[in-house]
Write an enzyme that holds these catalytic residues in place. Sequence first.
Site, PDB file in Angstrom:
ATOM      1  N   LYS A 174      -9.422  12.782   8.936  1.00  0.00           N
ATOM      2  CA  LYS A 174      -8.865  12.353  10.221  1.00  0.00           C
ATOM      3  C   LYS A 174      -8.779  13.548  11.167  1.00  0.00           C
ATOM      4  O   LYS A 174      -8.388  14.635  10.745  1.00  0.00           O
ATOM      5  CB  LYS A 174      -7.472  11.753  10.012  1.00  0.00           C
TER       6      LYS A 174
ATOM      7  N   LYS B 282       0.844  -1.209   0.000  1.00  0.00           N
ATOM      8  CA  LYS B 282       0.000   0.000   0.000  1.00  0.00           C
ATOM      9  C   LYS B 282       0.876   1.255   0.000  1.00  0.00           C
ATOM     10  O   LYS B 282       1.710   1.441   0.882  1.00  0.00           O
ATOM     11  CB  LYS B 282      -0.905  -0.008   1.239  1.00  0.00           C
TER      12      LYS B 282
ATOM     13  N   ASP C 193      -2.326  10.072   4.082  1.00  0.00           N
ATOM     14  CA  ASP C 193      -3.725   9.693   4.289  1.00  0.00           C
ATOM     15  C   ASP C 193      -4.417  10.738   5.160  1.00  0.00           C
ATOM     16  O   ASP C 193      -4.338  10.697   6.381  1.00  0.00           O
ATOM     17  CB  ASP C 193      -3.809   8.311   4.954  1.00  0.00           C
TER      18      ASP C 193
ATOM     19  N   GLU D  85      -9.373   3.924   2.395  1.00  0.00           N
ATOM     20  CA  GLU D  85      -8.830   4.063   1.033  1.00  0.00           C
ATOM     21  C   GLU D  85      -7.824   2.961   0.682  1.00  0.00           C
ATOM     22  O   GLU D  85      -7.665   2.618  -0.479  1.00  0.00           O
ATOM     23  CB  GLU D  85      -8.189   5.442   0.864  1.00  0.00           C
TER      24      GLU D  85
ATOM     25  N   ASP E 220       1.732   6.118   5.763  1.00  0.00           N
ATOM     26  CA  ASP E 220       0.754   5.221   5.152  1.00  0.00           C
ATOM     27  C   ASP E 220       1.247   4.606   3.842  1.00  0.00           C
ATOM     28  O   ASP E 220       0.550   3.839   3.207  1.00  0.00           O
ATOM     29  CB  ASP E 220      -0.567   5.979   4.934  1.00  0.00           C
TER      30      ASP E 220
ATOM     31  N   ARG F 260      -7.789  -0.312   1.237  1.00  0.00           N
ATOM     32  CA  ARG F 260      -8.403  -1.505   0.638  1.00  0.00           C
ATOM     33  C   ARG F 260      -8.864  -1.223  -0.790  1.00  0.00           C
ATOM     34  O   ARG F 260      -8.911  -2.122  -1.622  1.00  0.00           O
ATOM     35  CB  ARG F 260      -9.562  -1.984   1.518  1.00  0.00           C
TER      36      ARG F 260
ATOM     37  N   ASP G 277     -11.961   7.127   4.404  1.00  0.00           N
ATOM     38  CA  ASP G 277     -10.728   6.775   5.114  1.00  0.00           C
ATOM     39  C   ASP G 277     -10.371   5.290   4.949  1.00  0.00           C
ATOM     40  O   ASP G 277      -9.284   4.858   5.313  1.00  0.00           O
ATOM     41  CB  ASP G 277     -10.873   7.133   6.603  1.00  0.00           C
TER      42      ASP G 277
HETATM   43  N1  BES Z   1      -4.057   4.582   7.278  1.00  0.00           N
HETATM   44  C1  BES Z   1      -5.142   4.134   8.057  1.00  0.00           C
HETATM   45  C2  BES Z   1      -4.765   3.065   9.068  1.00  0.00           C
HETATM   46  C3  BES Z   1      -3.776   3.477  10.126  1.00  0.00           C
HETATM   47  C4  BES Z   1      -4.229   4.023  11.312  1.00  0.00           C
HETATM   48  C5  BES Z   1      -2.430   3.289   9.946  1.00  0.00           C
HETATM   49  C6  BES Z   1      -3.332   4.408  12.285  1.00  0.00           C
HETATM   50  C7  BES Z   1      -1.535   3.651  10.931  1.00  0.00           C
HETATM   51  C8  BES Z   1      -1.979   4.204  12.099  1.00  0.00           C
HETATM   52  C9  BES Z   1      -6.245   3.564   7.179  1.00  0.00           C
HETATM   53  O1  BES Z   1      -6.313   4.062   5.886  1.00  0.00           O
HETATM   54  C10 BES Z   1      -7.543   3.903   7.832  1.00  0.00           C
HETATM   55  O2  BES Z   1      -7.791   5.034   8.023  1.00  0.00           O
HETATM   56  N2  BES Z   1      -8.325   2.872   8.153  1.00  0.00           N
HETATM   57  C11 BES Z   1      -9.602   3.048   8.773  1.00  0.00           C
HETATM   58  C12 BES Z   1     -10.558   2.075   8.154  1.00  0.00           C
HETATM   59  C13 BES Z   1     -12.000   2.342   8.431  1.00  0.00           C
HETATM   60  C14 BES Z   1     -12.439   3.670   7.823  1.00  0.00           C
HETATM   61  C15 BES Z   1     -12.855   1.253   7.855  1.00  0.00           C
HETATM   62  C16 BES Z   1      -9.452   2.792  10.272  1.00  0.00           C
HETATM   63  O3  BES Z   1      -8.618   1.976  10.669  1.00  0.00           O
HETATM   64  O4  BES Z   1     -10.153   3.451  11.027  1.00  0.00           O
HETATM   65 ZN    ZN Z   2      -7.388   5.872   5.734  1.00  0.00          ZN
END
Ligand code: BES
Ligand code: ZN
Length: 486
Positions: free
Chosen positions: A263, A251, A256, A335, A274, A337, A333
């Site tokens: 966020k 990825k 992000d 993104e 990210d 996947r 968020d």
């Molecule tokens: N980049 C984040 C995941 C992340 C969070 C990496 C903290 C490192 C530290 C990812 O893109 C994300 O935001 N995932 C969401 C998914 C949800 C919206 C289904 C999450 O984990 O909240």
């Molecule tokens: Zn995200």
Amino acid sequence: YFRMLIIPIFEKLPPQIGTKAQNLALKALIRKLANAKEFEPKEGRVFYLYEKKQILLGLGDVKKINVGAVLSAFGAATKTAKNHSTQKLSVVITEELLPFTQSIAEAVSLANYQPSASYKTGKAAEKLKKEFIGEFVPVFNKSLPREQVETAKKNFQRGLEIGKTANEVKDWVNAPPNFATPLFFDELAKKISKETGAKLTILYKKELQKLGMNTLLAVNRGSPDDARLVILEYTPKNADKKLAPLAFVGKGIIFDSGGYNLKPRGHIEDMQLDKAGACTVLGLAKLLPKLNLKQRIIIVAPITESLIGKNAFKPSEIIKTYAGKTVEITNTDGEGRLILADAIAYTIDEFKPKFLIDIATLTGACMVALGDRYAGILGNDKELAEKLQKAGDETDELLWPLPIHKDFSEKMKGVYADLRNADLGSERFAGASKGAAFIKEFVGKTPWVHIDIAAPAFTTDPKKYEQKGATAFGLRVLVRFLEKLA
Ligand code: BES
Ligand code: ZN
């Protein structure tokens, strides 16, 4: 010009640094230090002998020695050496440590990490440069069999190379989005292609549009810079052409922001990390020529920022993926996947790999589930996952399995479209599993493992051989996994 020597000491074992007389003298010194309660050879204890320019390194009970302890101990000793402006660091490898030679080299090299591009100026920048150890040399006891020493020397060199590449990966991951731009990744991939002989293909916007990689393009819409799909195809010298290639997908979200599901403060600051998955697979690409492989290796990295703005994608949009399935955007968020769905489906179509491993900072939920000591592994192939887990145990990059229950897949079904990219309602539960359940829809029958490195890719609480920030987690476990295949 400062040289320093690390001398490992096990509890209840006589020191082995050289001649009988040297060993006896050191033994007497250690007894004296122990009586004065200044140094005991407990695991990870470090004692700096100023006049001798030596570091005594405690390793504890020889029966309990393991990779994690070795990495931490030698990491700690290396940091002590750095604090004393060491330029050349010699490391005594005793008989008991011979099986850990590669890990020791990885530890000293990882602990020596210094950002290559200093974003500081003046004195602070000079200080950073000064604290870098330029050379590492293993020292072996003369009584050890020649052959074993020759092998150990090779392992030490290999460990140094892996550590060096891991440090480069840290640089890429740490680089802020105005430095590590999509163009930066073009240049990086070109360099790696030149160095390794891997064939490079970069798919840009027009090609991505033609191929219908619409989820990657959707995530990209808020960014002023176009997305790309970086593909490196490495064919080893003695490749067996009949074998299907192995694919690694990382990825590459350069930043992000979360998109319109923006966020909040406290969660957005480090989101340059990210792209850790992409950086890890590119680091892996660099090391491929050293690995004695028989199969072709395919390295794929979807690269884009995820921002807001007048063109950015929004919750409620429905996007048709490369694979043909449609996705409702329930949370911008989610993104990672989305870009992986297109990248993985394309990689499988195009290269028909024997198996595919993806690595991604995918979910905060994985962090909640496992903390920063483990990455989550999920997928559809238990045997492959177990092999990876074993390689993780051997490198202290620990992996722990999480399930993809069919109920999780059920939750990823869309109301209007085939799928949705985030569960609503019970979205806070089993997030790592549901992220993987979404990706699974794009994998088909290909054996696949997903490694969620959201937690260990980046740290505010570094281990003895780490620093704050990027850790390059994932590189060493993947390298070990491939070493064991070869
Ligand atoms: N980049 C984040 C995941 C992340 C969070 C990496 C903290 C490192 C530290 C990812 O893109 C994300 O935001 N995932 C969401 C998914 C949800 C919206 C289904 C999450 O984990 O909240
Ligand atoms: Zn995200």
